[in-house]
Design a protein around this motif. Structure first.
Motif, PDB file in Angstrom:
ATOM      1  N   ILE A   6      27.241  30.773  45.810  1.00 21.64           N
ATOM      2  CA  ILE A   6      26.324  31.808  45.399  1.00 21.64           C
ATOM      3  C   ILE A   6      26.173  32.178  44.167  1.00 21.64           C
ATOM      4  CG2 ILE A   6      27.610  34.199  46.265  1.00 21.64           C
ATOM      5  CD1 ILE A   6      24.563  34.956  46.053  1.00 21.64           C
ATOM      6  N   VAL A   7      24.943  31.896  43.297  1.00 17.63           N
ATOM      7  CA  VAL A   7      24.750  31.541  42.449  1.00 17.63           C
ATOM      8  C   VAL A   7      23.601  33.301  41.858  1.00 17.63           C
ATOM      9  CG1 VAL A   7      23.694  30.840  40.181  1.00 17.63           C
ATOM     10  CG2 VAL A   7      24.812  29.374  41.180  1.00 17.63           C
ATOM     11  N   TYR A   8      24.665  34.268  41.206  1.00 16.18           N
ATOM     12  CA  TYR A   8      23.974  35.416  40.588  1.00 16.18           C
ATOM     13  C   TYR A   8      23.310  35.022  39.380  1.00 16.18           C
ATOM     14  CZ  TYR A   8      26.451  37.244  44.507  1.00 16.18           C
ATOM     15  OH  TYR A   8      27.426  37.533  45.856  1.00 16.18           O
ATOM     16  N   ILE A   9      21.777  35.996  38.413  1.00 17.78           N
ATOM     17  CA  ILE A   9      21.213  35.316  37.505  1.00 17.78           C
ATOM     18  C   ILE A   9      21.242  36.898  37.582  1.00 17.78           C
ATOM     19  CG2 ILE A   9      20.183  35.195  35.797  1.00 17.78           C
ATOM     20  CD1 ILE A   9      19.619  32.424  37.024  1.00 17.78           C
ATOM     21  N   PHE A  10      22.401  38.215  36.827  1.00 17.58           N
ATOM     22  CA  PHE A  10      21.558  38.983  36.579  1.00 17.58           C
ATOM     23  C   PHE A  10      21.103  39.617  34.910  1.00 17.58           C
ATOM     24  CE2 PHE A  10      26.086  39.590  38.633  1.00 17.58           C
ATOM     25  CZ  PHE A  10      25.298  40.523  39.786  1.00 17.58           C
ATOM     26  N   GLN A  11      20.829  41.097  34.793  1.00 14.92           N
ATOM     27  CA  GLN A  11      20.099  41.182  33.498  1.00 14.92           C
ATOM     28  C   GLN A  11      21.013  40.995  32.076  1.00 14.92           C
ATOM     29  OE1 GLN A  11      18.600  45.084  33.756  1.00 14.92           O
ATOM     30  NE2 GLN A  11      16.477  44.312  34.924  1.00 14.92           N
ATOM     31  N   SER A  12      20.509  40.294  31.238  1.00 18.92           N
ATOM     32  CA  SER A  12      21.970  40.356  30.334  1.00 18.92           C
ATOM     33  C   SER A  12      22.424  41.695  29.487  1.00 18.92           C
ATOM     34  CB  SER A  12      21.164  39.608  28.961  1.00 18.92           C
ATOM     35  OG  SER A  12      20.579  39.217  28.379  1.00 18.92           O
ATOM     36  N   SER A  13      21.874  42.899  29.941  1.00 19.26           N
ATOM     37  CA  SER A  13      22.233  44.106  29.428  1.00 19.26           C
ATOM     38  C   SER A  13      23.120  44.543  29.832  1.00 19.26           C
ATOM     39  CB  SER A  13      20.536  44.195  28.936  1.00 19.26           C
ATOM     40  OG  SER A  13      20.360  45.141  30.388  1.00 19.26           O
ATOM     41  N   LEU A  14      23.505  44.161  31.729  1.00 20.98           N
ATOM     42  CA  LEU A  14      24.602  44.806  31.720  1.00 20.98           C
ATOM     43  C   LEU A  14      26.044  44.309  31.384  1.00 20.98           C
ATOM     44  CD1 LEU A  14      23.732  43.800  35.763  1.00 20.98           C
ATOM     45  CD2 LEU A  14      22.735  46.104  34.412  1.00 20.98           C
ATOM     46  N   THR A  15      26.694  45.414  31.082  1.00 22.57           N
ATOM     47  CA  THR A  15      27.859  45.488  31.063  1.00 22.57           C
ATOM     48  C   THR A  15      29.176  44.888  31.830  1.00 22.57           C
ATOM     49  OG1 THR A  15      28.676  47.555  31.704  1.00 22.57           O
ATOM     50  CG2 THR A  15      28.183  47.033  29.319  1.00 22.57           C
ATOM     51  N   SER A  16      30.204  44.254  31.273  1.00 24.47           N
ATOM     52  CA  SER A  16      31.014  43.616  32.502  1.00 24.47           C
ATOM     53  C   SER A  16      31.715  44.396  33.273  1.00 24.47           C
ATOM     54  CB  SER A  16      32.152  43.548  31.749  1.00 24.47           C
ATOM     55  OG  SER A  16      32.013  41.991  30.611  1.00 24.47           O
ATOM     56  N   ASP A  57      14.766  36.965  28.990  1.00 25.03           N
ATOM     57  CA  ASP A  57      15.121  35.890  28.506  1.00 25.03           C
ATOM     58  C   ASP A  57      15.803  35.235  28.298  1.00 25.03           C
ATOM     59  OD1 ASP A  57      12.564  35.322  27.344  1.00 25.03           O
ATOM     60  OD2 ASP A  57      12.615  36.214  25.097  1.00 25.03           O
ATOM     61  N   ASN A  58      17.322  35.588  28.487  1.00 25.56           N
ATOM     62  CA  ASN A  58      18.319  35.392  29.041  1.00 25.56           C
ATOM     63  C   ASN A  58      19.504  36.030  30.118  1.00 25.56           C
ATOM     64  OD1 ASN A  58      19.033  34.132  25.973  1.00 25.56           O
ATOM     65  ND2 ASN A  58      18.665  35.578  24.931  1.00 25.56           N
ATOM     66  N   GLY A  59      20.280  35.599  29.987  1.00 24.82           N
ATOM     67  CA  GLY A  59      21.078  36.361  31.508  1.00 24.82           C
ATOM     68  C   GLY A  59      22.139  35.652  31.622  1.00 24.82           C
ATOM     69  N   TYR A  60      22.437  36.630  33.106  1.00 20.08           N
ATOM     70  CA  TYR A  60      24.578  36.596  33.161  1.00 20.08           C
ATOM     71  C   TYR A  60      24.560  35.644  34.494  1.00 20.08           C
ATOM     72  CZ  TYR A  60      29.347  38.468  32.876  1.00 20.08           C
ATOM     73  OH  TYR A  60      30.462  37.338  32.909  1.00 20.08           O
ATOM     74  N   TYR A  61      24.942  34.683  34.398  1.00 17.50           N
ATOM     75  CA  TYR A  61      25.511  34.001  35.619  1.00 17.50           C
ATOM     76  C   TYR A  61      26.623  33.767  35.920  1.00 17.50           C
ATOM     77  CZ  TYR A  61      20.683  31.354  34.765  1.00 17.50           C
ATOM     78  OH  TYR A  61      19.997  30.964  34.333  1.00 17.50           O
ATOM     79  N   VAL A  62      26.782  34.218  37.418  1.00 15.14           N
ATOM     80  CA  VAL A  62      28.519  34.566  37.839  1.00 15.14           C
ATOM     81  C   VAL A  62      27.635  33.240  39.488  1.00 15.14           C
ATOM     82  CG1 VAL A  62      29.614  35.777  39.647  1.00 15.14           C
ATOM     83  CG2 VAL A  62      28.490  36.592  37.639  1.00 15.14           C
ATOM     84  N   VAL A  63      28.803  32.869  39.699  1.00 14.83           N
ATOM     85  CA  VAL A  63      28.931  31.641  40.755  1.00 14.83           C
ATOM     86  C   VAL A  63      30.242  31.800  41.688  1.00 14.83           C
ATOM     87  CG1 VAL A  63      29.233  29.609  41.609  1.00 14.83           C
ATOM     88  CG2 VAL A  63      28.191  29.518  39.356  1.00 14.83           C
ATOM     89  N   ALA A  64      30.351  32.389  42.881  1.00 14.89           N
ATOM     90  CA  ALA A  64      31.195  32.666  43.744  1.00 14.89           C
ATOM     91  C   ALA A  64      31.401  31.741  45.181  1.00 14.89           C
ATOM     92  CB  ALA A  64      30.457  34.360  43.584  1.00 14.89           C
TER      93      ALA A  64
END
Length: 154
Positions: A6-16, A57-64
């Protein structure tokens, strides 16, 4: 039991920390099935999106990667759709190791390889992509005019 990715794309404004909390919540839904497990999680970080999504315009990507029964997906998809901080997600069957993002060591092909550039060996490939005029003039010459190529069968 099948292997998924799965690939998630989160809002880039979220913290880690916020992203990790959301991932734990999502993965608990996957683990609700018997024998399910999350096998790998890789953070690709902030990247520019190909097109704006909800004015982002930007996103935070996570792959699991995970193993699960298909029966867990209706509830899992419902939880993902309810989260407004998750811009996009994609679940596919896994085909091996986690892919690495293009900027992290994967060599990008040259422009000629990517776009089928001219290698000068058209005849060896059997590719005759050059245009020829009926009177034998080359298309690059000054005699070439637009509109000279019309279908002969009319």
């Amino acid at each position: 039991m099948r292997d998924y990715e799965i690939v998630y794309i989160f809002q880039s404004s979220l913290t880690s920390e916020e992203i990790e909390g959301r991932l734990q919540g999502y993965h608990q839904k996957i683990l609700a099935g018997p024998g399910s497990e999350v096998t790998a999680v890789e953070h690709w970080g902030k990247r520019q999106l190909a097109y704006p999504i909800d004015r982002n315009d930007n996103g935070y990507y996570v792959v699991a990667q995970f193993k699960a029964e298909p029966a867990v997906f209706p509830e899992f998809e419902r939880v993902l759709k309810l989260d407004e901080a998750l811009l996009r997600h994609l679940v596919v069957l896994s085909e091996g190791e986690l892919p690495s993002p293009p900027s992290l060591g994967v060599e990008e092909p040259s422009a000629e390889e990517s776009y089928g550039g001219d290698t000068g060996d058209d005849e060896a490939r059997g590719d005759d992509s050059r245009l020829e005029k009926s009177d034998g003039a080359e298309p690059d010459s000054d005699e070439f005019e637009i509109g000279e190529y019309e279908e002969e069968e009319a």
